[in-house]
Scaffold this motif. Structure first.
Motif, PDB file in Angstrom:
ATOM      1  N   UNK A 193       0.675  -1.466   0.083  1.00 47.78           N
ATOM      2  CA  UNK A 193      -0.271   0.180  -0.077  1.00 47.78           C
ATOM      3  C   UNK A 193       0.770   1.279   0.249  1.00 47.78           C
ATOM      4  N   UNK A 194       1.864   1.395   0.852  1.00 48.59           N
ATOM      5  CA  UNK A 194       2.855   2.548   0.237  1.00 48.59           C
ATOM      6  C   UNK A 194       3.295   2.499  -0.922  1.00 48.59           C
ATOM      7  N   UNK A 195       3.820   1.592  -1.172  1.00 44.73           N
ATOM      8  CA  UNK A 195       4.657   1.805  -2.734  1.00 44.73           C
ATOM      9  C   UNK A 195       3.584   1.460  -3.025  1.00 44.73           C
ATOM     10  N   UNK A 196       2.213   1.506  -3.571  1.00 42.30           N
ATOM     11  CA  UNK A 196       0.743   1.437  -4.081  1.00 42.30           C
ATOM     12  C   UNK A 196      -0.036   2.859  -4.431  1.00 42.30           C
ATOM     13  N   UNK A 197       0.764   3.262  -3.329  1.00 43.07           N
ATOM     14  CA  UNK A 197      -0.647   4.851  -3.059  1.00 43.07           C
ATOM     15  C   UNK A 197       0.639   6.483  -2.257  1.00 43.07           C
ATOM     16  N   UNK A 198       1.388   5.891  -2.565  1.00 44.54           N
ATOM     17  CA  UNK A 198       2.744   6.987  -1.692  1.00 44.54           C
ATOM     18  C   UNK A 198       2.753   7.243  -0.725  1.00 44.54           C
ATOM     19  N   UNK A 199       3.431   8.414   0.395  1.00 44.96           N
ATOM     20  CA  UNK A 199       3.435   8.560   1.356  1.00 44.96           C
ATOM     21  C   UNK A 199       1.758   8.906   2.114  1.00 44.96           C
ATOM     22  N   UNK A 200       1.411   8.589   3.075  1.00 43.61           N
ATOM     23  CA  UNK A 200       0.503   8.310   3.724  1.00 43.61           C
ATOM     24  C   UNK A 200       0.065  10.193   4.232  1.00 43.61           C
ATOM     25  N   UNK A 201       0.940  10.618   4.582  1.00 37.35           N
ATOM     26  CA  UNK A 201       0.779  12.059   4.649  1.00 37.35           C
ATOM     27  C   UNK A 201      -0.124  13.021   3.626  1.00 37.35           C
ATOM     28  N   UNK A 202       1.244  12.374   2.404  1.00 30.86           N
ATOM     29  CA  UNK A 202       0.303  13.435   1.176  1.00 30.86           C
ATOM     30  C   UNK A 202      -0.929  12.974   0.824  1.00 30.86           C
ATOM     31  N   UNK A 203      -1.615  10.912   0.822  1.00 31.93           N
ATOM     32  CA  UNK A 203      -2.421  10.733   0.800  1.00 31.93           C
ATOM     33  C   UNK A 203      -3.655  11.146   1.310  1.00 31.93           C
ATOM     34  N   UNK A 204      -3.820  11.357   2.760  1.00 30.43           N
ATOM     35  CA  UNK A 204      -4.856  11.917   3.751  1.00 30.43           C
ATOM     36  C   UNK A 204      -4.123  13.546   3.168  1.00 30.43           C
ATOM     37  N   UNK A 205      -3.190  14.896   3.408  1.00 29.26           N
ATOM     38  CA  UNK A 205      -3.330  15.565   2.921  1.00 29.26           C
ATOM     39  C   UNK A 205      -4.600  15.758   1.475  1.00 29.26           C
TER      40      UNK A 205
END
Length: 92
Positions: free
Chosen positions: A18-30
């Motif tokens: 998921x980290x690889x597929x969707x990128x950094x969680x902070x960026x995704x949540x922002x």
């Protein structure tokens, strides 16, 4: 699943594919916070995204409490939320 298995699965999920597929969680949540803010017409913070996603998992667990993936996902959202909240605090 035992507690250790659930914790290990949550770690695997948020640090693996998921980290690889969707990128950094902070960026995704922002990004999600900005989208939800526009839809709701009210400001949404990135850590609130984690809380809302957690509530989705809680709602699902009310219907299917034996669904192990939902427990692991909920733990993952809590861990990511704590990280995101810490980053938000650092940036203010």
């Amino acid at each position: 699943m035992t507690r250790d298995e659930v914790l290990a699965e949550a770690s695997r999920l948020i640090n693996g594919d998921r980290a690889r597929d969707y990128g950094d969680a902070s960026e995704s949540f922002a990004r999600l916070a900005a989208l939800w803010s526009a839809v709701l017409g009210a400001p949404v913070a990135a850590h609130q995204v984690a809380l809302c996603l957690l509530q989705l998992k809680v709602s699902r667990l009310c219907v299917t409490p034996t669904h192990a993936d939902s427990w692991a996902d909920a733990i993952g959202y809590l861990a990511l939320g704590a990280e995101v909240a810490g980053r938000e605090e650092e940036s203010t």
